[in-house]
Design a protein around this motif. Sequence first.
Motif, PDB file in Angstrom:
ATOM      1  N   VAL A  94      -4.817  -4.847  -6.724  1.00 24.58           N
ATOM      2  CA  VAL A  94      -4.596  -5.242  -5.150  1.00 24.58           C
ATOM      3  C   VAL A  94      -3.440  -4.564  -4.652  1.00 24.58           C
ATOM      4  N   LEU A  95      -2.441  -4.609  -5.296  1.00 24.34           N
ATOM      5  CA  LEU A  95      -1.061  -4.092  -4.826  1.00 24.34           C
ATOM      6  C   LEU A  95      -1.106  -2.495  -4.693  1.00 24.34           C
ATOM      7  N   LEU A  96      -1.865  -1.931  -5.910  1.00 21.05           N
ATOM      8  CA  LEU A  96      -2.401  -0.527  -5.388  1.00 21.05           C
ATOM      9  C   LEU A  96      -3.057  -0.293  -4.086  1.00 21.05           C
ATOM     10  N   ALA A  97      -4.183  -0.889  -4.026  1.00 21.11           N
ATOM     11  CA  ALA A  97      -5.012  -0.838  -2.918  1.00 21.11           C
ATOM     12  C   ALA A  97      -4.310  -1.106  -1.538  1.00 21.11           C
ATOM     13  N   THR A  98      -3.313  -2.160  -1.418  1.00 15.11           N
ATOM     14  CA  THR A  98      -2.719  -2.550  -0.363  1.00 15.11           C
ATOM     15  C   THR A  98      -1.636  -1.398   0.067  1.00 15.11           C
ATOM     16  N   CYS A  99      -1.053  -0.727  -0.790  1.00 11.43           N
ATOM     17  CA  CYS A  99      -0.104   0.031  -0.671  1.00 11.43           C
ATOM     18  C   CYS A  99      -0.650   1.713  -0.376  1.00 11.43           C
ATOM     19  N   GLN A 100      -1.904   1.694  -0.586  1.00 14.95           N
ATOM     20  CA  GLN A 100      -2.416   3.156  -0.486  1.00 14.95           C
ATOM     21  C   GLN A 100      -2.201   3.920   0.828  1.00 14.95           C
ATOM     22  N   SER A 101      -2.440   3.283   1.781  1.00 12.99           N
ATOM     23  CA  SER A 101      -2.262   3.897   3.151  1.00 12.99           C
ATOM     24  C   SER A 101      -0.874   4.170   3.622  1.00 12.99           C
ATOM     25  N   SER A 102       0.062   3.223   3.406  1.00 12.29           N
ATOM     26  CA  SER A 102       1.521   3.523   3.454  1.00 12.29           C
ATOM     27  C   SER A 102       2.111   4.662   2.469  1.00 12.29           C
ATOM     28  N   LEU A 103       1.716   4.399   1.385  1.00 18.56           N
ATOM     29  CA  LEU A 103       1.934   5.684   0.278  1.00 18.56           C
ATOM     30  C   LEU A 103       1.629   7.140   1.009  1.00 18.56           C
ATOM     31  N   ALA A 104       0.123   7.044   1.390  1.00 16.17           N
ATOM     32  CA  ALA A 104      -0.139   8.373   1.899  1.00 16.17           C
ATOM     33  C   ALA A 104       0.980   8.718   2.983  1.00 16.17           C
ATOM     34  N   ALA A 105       1.187   8.030   3.866  1.00 10.39           N
ATOM     35  CA  ALA A 105       2.059   8.069   5.035  1.00 10.39           C
ATOM     36  C   ALA A 105       3.394   8.716   4.474  1.00 10.39           C
ATOM     37  N   PHE A 106       3.753   8.038   3.506  1.00 14.25           N
ATOM     38  CA  PHE A 106       5.218   8.397   2.760  1.00 14.25           C
ATOM     39  C   PHE A 106       5.124   9.507   2.289  1.00 14.25           C
TER      40      PHE A 106
ATOM     41  N   ALA B 187     -10.382  -9.186  -1.704  1.00 14.88           N
ATOM     42  CA  ALA B 187      -9.032  -8.315  -2.224  1.00 14.88           C
ATOM     43  C   ALA B 187      -9.165  -6.976  -1.171  1.00 14.88           C
ATOM     44  N   LYS B 188     -10.488  -6.547  -0.994  1.00 15.89           N
ATOM     45  CA  LYS B 188     -10.743  -5.537  -0.108  1.00 15.89           C
ATOM     46  C   LYS B 188      -9.941  -5.539   1.294  1.00 15.89           C
ATOM     47  N   VAL B 189     -10.444  -6.977   1.712  1.00 20.03           N
ATOM     48  CA  VAL B 189      -9.951  -7.361   3.027  1.00 20.03           C
ATOM     49  C   VAL B 189      -8.483  -7.381   3.042  1.00 20.03           C
ATOM     50  N   TYR B 190      -7.804  -8.015   1.809  1.00 22.01           N
ATOM     51  CA  TYR B 190      -6.261  -8.241   1.777  1.00 22.01           C
ATOM     52  C   TYR B 190      -5.729  -6.826   1.977  1.00 22.01           C
ATOM     53  N   ALA B 191      -6.420  -5.703   1.230  1.00 21.11           N
ATOM     54  CA  ALA B 191      -5.728  -4.470   1.063  1.00 21.11           C
ATOM     55  C   ALA B 191      -5.645  -3.842   2.323  1.00 21.11           C
TER      56      ALA B 191
END
Length: 658
Positions: free
Chosen positions: A278-290, A206-210
Amino acid sequence: MLATRRAAHAEESAEVEVLFANVKKMKAVTKKIEASMARLDQSGRTVQEAIGPVYGNTQRLQTQNDNIDRIQAAIGKLREPIDMQDREERILRSRPDRVGLQEYISSIDRTSQALRSLKSTNMRSNQQVISNLTNLLQIGTENLEGVFRDMLREDSQPIEPLKQITTGKDYPRMSSNKASQLRTVNQHIAGYASQAAQTSELAPSAKVYAHERGQYIMLSLQNLATASKSTARKVDASAVYRQGSNGIGSYAQGLQGMYTAEYDNICHIFSRDEWGPVLLATCQSSLAAFASTLRDLDAHVRENILTDCYLAYEIIEVVSGMSHHLESKTGELKYALSEALKPVRETAKSSLSILLNDTRTKVQQMQALPVDGSTVPLTTEVMTRLQLMTAYLPPLSSIMRSLGDGGWSSPSATSSTTSIPTIKSFDVGADGKQLFAHYTTDTIETLISTLESRSRSLLRGKGLQGVFLANNICVVERMIRNSELDSLLQGTQPKIDAWRKKASTSYNEAWRDATKELLDTQYTARAARPPSTGVAVDSGAILKSLNSKDRDDVKKKFTNFNTNFDELVTKHKSYKMEPEVRQTLAAELSFVGTMYERFWQRYHEVDKGRGKYVKYDKQQMSALLAGFAGIEPVHWANGDARESTHSEICVLRLRSSL
């Protein structure tokens, strides 16, 4: 007969003797059998006593043999993982692509099963083997993570979401075959993580996927983020923000599309309880940029809040809509998006009070007002601002509900991040349109009241003050009528009518002072009172009934009225009035003509028609006053004349013929 009976009796006697003989023989046989049974019983006891120990030893030997077999089988099972260690190590230390992914996964399954078996024995002699198999399983899992990562990277090349936005196509999703392979690999990696009792919330896969998919989303949206910042900059700093001119709408649309597609991928790869994390971890970097982009836009809005506050309203509407969609689709991301939007929302809240105070401040800072009574540009500016706000009713309704009715007028509204909520701010059922109507009414009242107060300080004469106020009120009404404000401000009309009445009263006051000269004195003791209506008035007879002093007073009244009236007419000609204002004020002056006609009918013979004192007859006065409402079209530079319509604002300028 007797002989026959004797024969039968003899025969029966013979049979009885035979039976007795047989009984004797049976008794003898029975005794022999009993003797045999006694001997047999004695022999059985003897045999049992002799064989019993041998049989017991035999059973014990059989049990011992069974135990030995079981021990040998257990030893064989215990040695089996030890014997298979070398074989599985050769597989697991190789690359999965060399031995085949399916064979590699099968080896991990066998190793995992062997490790579970060894751990269940709790034998100290197996601890080294357990440690070796654990390390071997970790190596195999790490290699699987590499396979998982490589499979993800095959489908994680950044895209340009603008293509999907403009064409309406779906965002890329993983194929069912690829998702199935990833799900299988993930299950084995997650299985090892649970066996190793890892405390991390997410499994290694899950970490790899995120990480991989998070980078894919962030890089894909990078250009949209840059465009959102660049489109906020403007060449003309005083230009008002136009709806939809910023790229934040496309940015949010791309974010929503990619998050929705990613959630579908996650649902096909991970278990149900892993979807949200997993969704929250995946979107974390793009949410930070947003969130960073929103902070930059918020800083721009705060620096240009008078012209770009509408951008804040648009951001709230766009992000709130995106948040609602993602919440209904995934059940996640609402809180994260709310936190990202918070700075912009606070700026939008404070803008309402800032705009209101700006209106008041700009009027108070005016050093001069138009000497012809025309409107000030601020009136059009404020009404244009309110017209633009009608395009953002949903976000404005939301922030107004959070402020509460009238909350925009409180001193704390400009620093709402530290303000204490009021009871009104919890009224979630408040009508947003009604709150906006209240804010608009407050803004209009602030504008008109401050203009009225400022005109008393800067303009001389109540007539000019009334014209100035009436003109600005007319512009307010016209811009309400020709926009969406008309349907929202139905309850505001009585307040505007009151201000218009006040302006008319102020303008008419100077004319009322002039008409005081037309109030004559009746001396009923000297002569009969002349009829006021219904009977022709004989001016000559009335004048003859007056003494010379009274006639001089009449002459003086005519002279004073002429002077005051001419002065008022000159001022009236110098005023610049809106067409509606000109007609309204002209109608208001009808009392001047009525009073003059009455006075003229009684005393116009005072100068015998020479015009020395009586400058205007009643027809001239009536025509003059009627001309106050006259309009004529403007002739443009090319000589064309155009007519005025309510729908063509600023196409035709009307001016008085006076």
